[in-house]
Design a protein around this motif. Sequence first.
Motif, PDB file in Angstrom:
ATOM      1  N   LYS A 160      10.123  -0.662  12.764  1.00  0.00           N
ATOM      2  CA  LYS A 160       9.548   0.522  12.119  1.00  0.00           C
ATOM      3  C   LYS A 160       8.029   0.402  12.142  1.00  0.00           C
ATOM      4  CE  LYS A 160      10.079   3.112   7.796  1.00  0.00           C
ATOM      5  NZ  LYS A 160      10.675   3.046   6.439  1.00  0.00           N
ATOM      6  N   ALA A 161       7.350   1.511  12.413  1.00  0.00           N
ATOM      7  CA  ALA A 161       5.886   1.563  12.388  1.00  0.00           C
ATOM      8  C   ALA A 161       5.476   2.832  11.657  1.00  0.00           C
ATOM      9  CB  ALA A 161       5.323   1.544  13.804  1.00  0.00           C
ATOM     10  N   GLU A 162       4.633   2.662  10.643  1.00  0.00           N
ATOM     11  CA  GLU A 162       4.179   3.792   9.832  1.00  0.00           C
ATOM     12  C   GLU A 162       2.663   3.770   9.726  1.00  0.00           C
ATOM     13  OE1 GLU A 162       6.906   4.207   6.128  1.00  0.00           O
ATOM     14  OE2 GLU A 162       6.735   2.062   6.560  1.00  0.00           O
ATOM     15  N   ASP A 163       2.064   4.929   9.561  1.00  0.00           N
ATOM     16  CA  ASP A 163       0.628   4.986   9.303  1.00  0.00           C
ATOM     17  C   ASP A 163       0.337   4.319   7.970  1.00  0.00           C
ATOM     18  OD1 ASP A 163      -0.245   6.481  11.600  1.00  0.00           O
ATOM     19  OD2 ASP A 163       0.673   8.247  10.701  1.00  0.00           O
ATOM     20  N   PHE A 164      -0.762   3.585   7.905  1.00  0.00           N
ATOM     21  CA  PHE A 164      -1.200   2.923   6.677  1.00  0.00           C
ATOM     22  C   PHE A 164      -2.461   3.642   6.215  1.00  0.00           C
ATOM     23  CE2 PHE A 164      -2.164  -1.580   4.788  1.00  0.00           C
ATOM     24  CZ  PHE A 164      -2.169  -1.034   3.521  1.00  0.00           C
ATOM     25  N   LEU A 165      -2.273   4.755   5.559  1.00  0.00           N
ATOM     26  CA  LEU A 165      -3.382   5.639   5.188  1.00  0.00           C
ATOM     27  C   LEU A 165      -4.320   5.014   4.153  1.00  0.00           C
ATOM     28  CD1 LEU A 165      -1.353   8.972   5.024  1.00  0.00           C
ATOM     29  CD2 LEU A 165      -2.702   8.046   6.932  1.00  0.00           C
ATOM     30  N   GLU A 166      -3.823   4.098   3.339  1.00  0.00           N
ATOM     31  CA  GLU A 166      -4.646   3.495   2.280  1.00  0.00           C
ATOM     32  C   GLU A 166      -5.517   2.339   2.784  1.00  0.00           C
ATOM     33  OE1 GLU A 166      -0.884   5.285   0.862  1.00  0.00           O
ATOM     34  OE2 GLU A 166      -1.293   3.658   2.267  1.00  0.00           O
ATOM     35  N   ALA A 167      -5.309   1.881   3.994  1.00  0.00           N
ATOM     36  CA  ALA A 167      -6.094   0.769   4.537  1.00  0.00           C
ATOM     37  C   ALA A 167      -7.535   1.195   4.779  1.00  0.00           C
ATOM     38  CB  ALA A 167      -5.465   0.283   5.837  1.00  0.00           C
ATOM     39  N   LYS A 168      -8.475   0.255   4.631  1.00  0.00           N
ATOM     40  CA  LYS A 168      -9.898   0.544   4.867  1.00  0.00           C
ATOM     41  C   LYS A 168     -10.169   0.859   6.331  1.00  0.00           C
ATOM     42  CE  LYS A 168     -11.741  -2.154   1.048  1.00  0.00           C
ATOM     43  NZ  LYS A 168     -12.562  -3.290   0.630  1.00  0.00           N
ATOM     44  N   LYS A 169      -9.512   0.121   7.233  1.00  0.00           N
ATOM     45  CA  LYS A 169      -9.651   0.344   8.670  1.00  0.00           C
ATOM     46  C   LYS A 169      -8.329   0.915   9.182  1.00  0.00           C
ATOM     47  CE  LYS A 169     -12.926  -3.420   9.398  1.00  0.00           C
ATOM     48  NZ  LYS A 169     -13.176  -4.672  10.114  1.00  0.00           N
ATOM     49  N   PRO A 170      -8.363   1.736  10.238  1.00  0.00           N
ATOM     50  CA  PRO A 170      -7.120   2.320  10.752  1.00  0.00           C
ATOM     51  C   PRO A 170      -6.084   1.242  11.070  1.00  0.00           C
ATOM     52  CG  PRO A 170      -9.025   3.317  11.814  1.00  0.00           C
ATOM     53  CD  PRO A 170      -9.537   2.165  11.007  1.00  0.00           C
ATOM     54  N   ALA A 171      -4.885   1.407  10.507  1.00  0.00           N
ATOM     55  CA  ALA A 171      -3.843   0.389  10.661  1.00  0.00           C
ATOM     56  C   ALA A 171      -2.463   1.022  10.553  1.00  0.00           C
ATOM     57  CB  ALA A 171      -4.002  -0.695   9.594  1.00  0.00           C
ATOM     58  N   TYR A 172      -1.478   0.231  10.961  1.00  0.00           N
ATOM     59  CA  TYR A 172      -0.077   0.590  10.785  1.00  0.00           C
ATOM     60  C   TYR A 172       0.573  -0.403   9.829  1.00  0.00           C
ATOM     61  CZ  TYR A 172      -0.359   3.421  15.072  1.00  0.00           C
ATOM     62  OH  TYR A 172      -0.686   4.347  16.020  1.00  0.00           O
ATOM     63  N   LYS A 173       1.614   0.051   9.145  1.00  0.00           N
ATOM     64  CA  LYS A 173       2.529  -0.830   8.423  1.00  0.00           C
ATOM     65  C   LYS A 173       3.684  -1.076   9.381  1.00  0.00           C
ATOM     66  CE  LYS A 173       1.785   1.574   4.062  1.00  0.00           C
ATOM     67  NZ  LYS A 173       2.492   2.297   2.990  1.00  0.00           N
ATOM     68  N   LEU A 174       3.903  -2.320   9.746  1.00  0.00           N
ATOM     69  CA  LEU A 174       4.973  -2.668  10.669  1.00  0.00           C
ATOM     70  C   LEU A 174       6.098  -3.369   9.920  1.00  0.00           C
ATOM     71  CD1 LEU A 174       2.887  -4.174  13.621  1.00  0.00           C
ATOM     72  CD2 LEU A 174       3.650  -1.803  13.310  1.00  0.00           C
ATOM     73  N   THR A 175       7.326  -3.041  10.275  1.00  0.00           N
ATOM     74  CA  THR A 175       8.500  -3.746   9.788  1.00  0.00           C
ATOM     75  C   THR A 175       9.076  -4.462  10.998  1.00  0.00           C
ATOM     76  OG1 THR A 175       8.887  -2.017   8.145  1.00  0.00           O
ATOM     77  CG2 THR A 175      10.719  -3.517   8.614  1.00  0.00           C
ATOM     78  N   SER A 231       0.665  -5.618   8.094  1.00  0.00           N
ATOM     79  CA  SER A 231      -0.351  -4.606   8.368  1.00  0.00           C
ATOM     80  C   SER A 231      -1.049  -5.020   9.662  1.00  0.00           C
ATOM     81  CB  SER A 231      -1.365  -4.571   7.219  1.00  0.00           C
ATOM     82  OG  SER A 231      -2.482  -3.795   7.571  1.00  0.00           O
ATOM     83  N   ALA A 232      -1.224  -4.056  10.563  1.00  0.00           N
ATOM     84  CA  ALA A 232      -1.845  -4.393  11.850  1.00  0.00           C
ATOM     85  C   ALA A 232      -2.846  -3.312  12.251  1.00  0.00           C
ATOM     86  CB  ALA A 232      -0.780  -4.548  12.923  1.00  0.00           C
ATOM     87  N   PRO A 283       1.267 -17.214   3.103  1.00  0.00           N
ATOM     88  CA  PRO A 283       1.718 -16.556   1.880  1.00  0.00           C
ATOM     89  C   PRO A 283       1.499 -15.044   2.000  1.00  0.00           C
ATOM     90  CG  PRO A 283      -0.344 -17.732   1.496  1.00  0.00           C
ATOM     91  CD  PRO A 283       0.093 -18.054   2.896  1.00  0.00           C
ATOM     92  N   PRO A 284       2.279 -14.242   1.265  1.00  0.00           N
ATOM     93  CA  PRO A 284       2.076 -12.793   1.295  1.00  0.00           C
ATOM     94  C   PRO A 284       0.646 -12.428   0.890  1.00  0.00           C
ATOM     95  CG  PRO A 284       4.115 -13.352   0.167  1.00  0.00           C
ATOM     96  CD  PRO A 284       3.371 -14.638   0.400  1.00  0.00           C
ATOM     97  N   LYS A 285       0.128 -11.352   1.493  1.00  0.00           N
ATOM     98  CA  LYS A 285      -1.238 -10.923   1.211  1.00  0.00           C
ATOM     99  C   LYS A 285      -1.235  -9.445   0.823  1.00  0.00           C
ATOM    100  CE  LYS A 285      -5.859 -10.696   3.128  1.00  0.00           C
ATOM    101  NZ  LYS A 285      -6.744 -11.022   4.232  1.00  0.00           N
ATOM    102  N   GLN A 286      -1.838  -9.145  -0.317  1.00  0.00           N
ATOM    103  CA  GLN A 286      -1.951  -7.762  -0.783  1.00  0.00           C
ATOM    104  C   GLN A 286      -3.077  -7.070  -0.021  1.00  0.00           C
ATOM    105  OE1 GLN A 286      -0.096  -6.571  -3.675  1.00  0.00           O
ATOM    106  NE2 GLN A 286      -0.739  -4.545  -3.014  1.00  0.00           N
ATOM    107  N   ILE A 287      -2.750  -5.956   0.638  1.00  0.00           N
ATOM    108  CA  ILE A 287      -3.733  -5.146   1.344  1.00  0.00           C
ATOM    109  C   ILE A 287      -3.564  -3.722   0.825  1.00  0.00           C
ATOM    110  CG2 ILE A 287      -4.566  -4.329   3.583  1.00  0.00           C
ATOM    111  CD1 ILE A 287      -3.167  -6.830   4.805  1.00  0.00           C
ATOM    112  N   ALA A 288      -4.540  -3.270   0.036  1.00  0.00           N
ATOM    113  CA  ALA A 288      -4.434  -1.982  -0.657  1.00  0.00           C
ATOM    114  C   ALA A 288      -3.130  -1.989  -1.469  1.00  0.00           C
ATOM    115  CB  ALA A 288      -4.524  -0.817   0.320  1.00  0.00           C
TER     116      ALA A 288
END
Length: 117
Positions: free
Chosen positions: A24-39, A52-53, A76-81
């Motif tokens: 799965k690939a989704e737009d990550f609108l809350e990220a500071k730089k353009p990114a996708y949320k990947l599963t 996040s990529a 370890p897990p990292k919180q991004i937005a």
Amino acid sequence: MTFLEQIVWKDFEKVELRVGTIIKAEDFLEAKKPAYKLTIDFGSEIGVKKSSAQIKKLYKKEELVGRQVIAVVNFPPKQIANFVSECLVTGFDDGTGAIVLASVEKKVLNGLNWLAL
């Protein structure tokens, strides 16, 4: 060119590089730089993880699904937005600031570990 501090083999052995398939690939609108949320599916031993990529310059989300990538799965897990990234997808700068994903040449089973050759 800047060279990093040399490490010993035991240091490198701590990095858990695994192959996974993007499911799965989704737009990550809350990220500071353009990114996708990947599963990403890493097989039965590791399971499914999210990452996040910042790869929007070269990849459309539709073409990412089904692609195998190489990721570090033992950070370890990292919180991004408002998102928790559970693994680090690897890639290389193409010289223009766009990231080219690191992947395997031929399809392999999800979850396979790197091998020293």
